[in-house]
Design a protein around this motif. Structure first.
Motif, short mmCIF file in Angstrom:
data_model
loop_
_atom_site.label_atom_id
_atom_site.label_comp_id
_atom_site.label_asym_id
_atom_site.label_seq_id
_atom_site.Cartn_x
_atom_site.Cartn_y
_atom_site.Cartn_z
N PRO A 253 0.83 -1.21 0.00
CA PRO A 253 0.00 0.00 0.00
C PRO A 253 0.86 1.26 0.00
O PRO A 253 1.87 1.34 0.71
CB PRO A 253 -0.79 -0.13 1.30
N GLY A 254 0.47 2.23 -0.82
CA GLY A 254 1.19 3.49 -0.89
C GLY A 254 2.27 3.54 -1.95
O GLY A 254 2.79 4.61 -2.27
N VAL A 255 2.63 2.39 -2.52
CA VAL A 255 3.63 2.35 -3.59
C VAL A 255 2.90 2.43 -4.93
O VAL A 255 2.06 1.58 -5.24
CB VAL A 255 4.48 1.07 -3.53
N ARG A 256 3.21 3.43 -5.71
CA ARG A 256 2.52 3.63 -6.98
C ARG A 256 3.10 2.73 -8.08
O ARG A 256 4.29 2.44 -8.08
CB ARG A 256 2.67 5.09 -7.45
N MET A 257 2.25 2.35 -9.00
CA MET A 257 2.69 1.75 -10.24
C MET A 257 2.63 2.83 -11.30
O MET A 257 1.55 3.38 -11.59
CB MET A 257 1.81 0.57 -10.65
N TYR A 258 3.77 3.18 -11.87
CA TYR A 258 3.83 4.13 -12.99
C TYR A 258 3.94 3.33 -14.28
O TYR A 258 4.94 2.64 -14.50
CB TYR A 258 5.04 5.05 -12.85
#
Length: 394
Positions: A253-258
């Motif tokens: 949670p909180g880690v973005r996928m770009y």
């Protein structure tokens, strides 16, 4: 779209060696500034503008037009996009060396601060190393730390780029764990991790210690989730939407996928009932006005408009990024030239020669179909100039 001017025509070459009489359409009316907020974080990896009038050897020296290069970043910021600086779109590792990259990063960070904190993250790698001389993982760590320190010293945020040197000397996944653990532990602020596939850079084959992508993903996810507090997000550039979605669902949670998928970005950004991808894309450099308008529409809840804008850009992107994918920068810079963001079609490292005349002609057609030739008369004149240098009377 309506035809601009019946007399405004150009003869574009076809694969059968014939010339097609082509009439551009009126461009789509995209705003020059972001028309509202966005609900996705969206970076454009940005190209550099070469200086064709500087005394230099184009294949050996890195001559940059700094005013035009920074002006293009101002354009991207005006459109509400962040800038991913000194990445492969800027020809990092294909003409842009580390000293010039640091100069670029310093100038870009300063320009962002002058705007009150425009979004910019910058690439840190190991490209100042002599690949043939690198013998150990310790050398790779030291090289990464040199670039981290230099970027952080000028106030920059980090994109942790893949390392050709690490791919060369790593014995297996454990060496990647060791390197990334050290770098993430020492980073001042959360970083973006970039996983660049070997279609973009063949020297990165076997990254994460294996050629099995499923196993490589296991290693990458384990590293990221173990250091989630130090990871803003991960950019995955494998041109494989299913792998991106699978990895997205495994992130802490909180880690973005770009998304770095220049083939399937529209559907990945739109997302599904289990999540969506933010964006860090080279194609956004070429389609920035459309990207901005689409993302604003998505934030307003107008998903149909989002797809109406972006769908015509996908064939253009797939063409620009077609194999050999590493030469996509030529198409990105050609779009900037056609649209008046620079006065010449000259690239660092002489990379304007990396795509064929037929490739550029098809790019012109697809850019027109997407409504992205903002001044068709200018685009036609410039296309004619390029065709003339290649022996085609347009």
């Amino acid at each position: 779209m309506n035809v601009v001017d019946q007399s405004l025509t150009i003869r574009l070459p076809r694969a059968d060696r014939s010339l097609e009489t082509f009439r551009p359409r009126a461009p789509r009316d995209f705003p020059e500034r972001a028309a509202g907020p966005m609900n996705r974080v969206a970076f454009s990896a940005a190209h550099v503008v070469a200086d064709p009038l500087r005394e230099a050897d184009p294949w050996l020296d890195c001559a940059i037009d700094w005013d035009r290069t920074i002006a293009y970043r101002e354009h991207l910021w005006d459109l509400g996009l962040g800038v991913a600086e000194a990445m492969d779109t800027a020809q990092r590792g294909m003409g842009l060396d580390w000293p010039t990259s640091l100069d670029l990063i310093t100038r870009s960070v300063a320009a962002a601060k002058a705007r009150g904190g425009a979004l910019v993250f910058s690439g840190a790698g190991t490209d100042h190393l002599d690949l043939a001389a690198v013998k150990s993982v310790d050398e790779v760590i030291a090289a990464y730390e040199t670039q981290f320190e230099a970027i952080e010293k000028v106030g920059g945020r980090i994109i942790l780029m893949c390392s050709r040197a690490l791919a060369r000397v790593a014995a297996g996944p454990d060496d990647y764990v060791r390197v990334y653990d050290r770098l993430l532990t020492g980073a001042r602020e959360p970083v973006i991790i970039h996983w660049l596939g070997d279609m973009f850079d063949p020297a990165l084959a076997g990254y994460w210690g294996t050629r099995e992508l499923a196993v490589a993903m296991d290693t990458a996810v384990a590293i990221i989730n173990a250091h989630a507090a130090k990871v803003d997000g991960v950019k995955i550039s494998l041109l494989d939407k299913d792998r991106e979605i699978a990895m997205r669902r495994r992130l802490a949670p909180g880690v973005r996928m770009y998304t770095g998928d220049d083939f399937n970005y529209a559907e990945l950004i739109a997302g599904d009932d289990k999540g969506y991808s933010d964006a860090l894309l080279g194609i956004f450099d070429a389609i920035a006005p459309a990207a901005s308008a689409a993302l604003v529409s998505l934030a307003r809840g107008h998903e149909a408009t989002f797809h109406d804008i972006l769908s015509p850009t996908v064939p253009l992107s797939r063409h620009i990024f077609r194999a050999p994918t590493r030469f996509y920068k030529t198409g990105v810079v050609f779009m900037a030239y056609l649209n008046g963001w620079q006065d010449h079609f000259t690239m660092v490292g002489g990379q304007e020669s990396a795509r064929s005349t037929l490739h550029l002609a098809e790019l012109f057609r697809l850019a027109d179909a997407a409504g992205l030739l903002r001044d068709p008369a200018l685009a036609v004149r410039r296309m004619r100039h390029v065709l003339a240098t290649r022996g085609v009377e347009g």
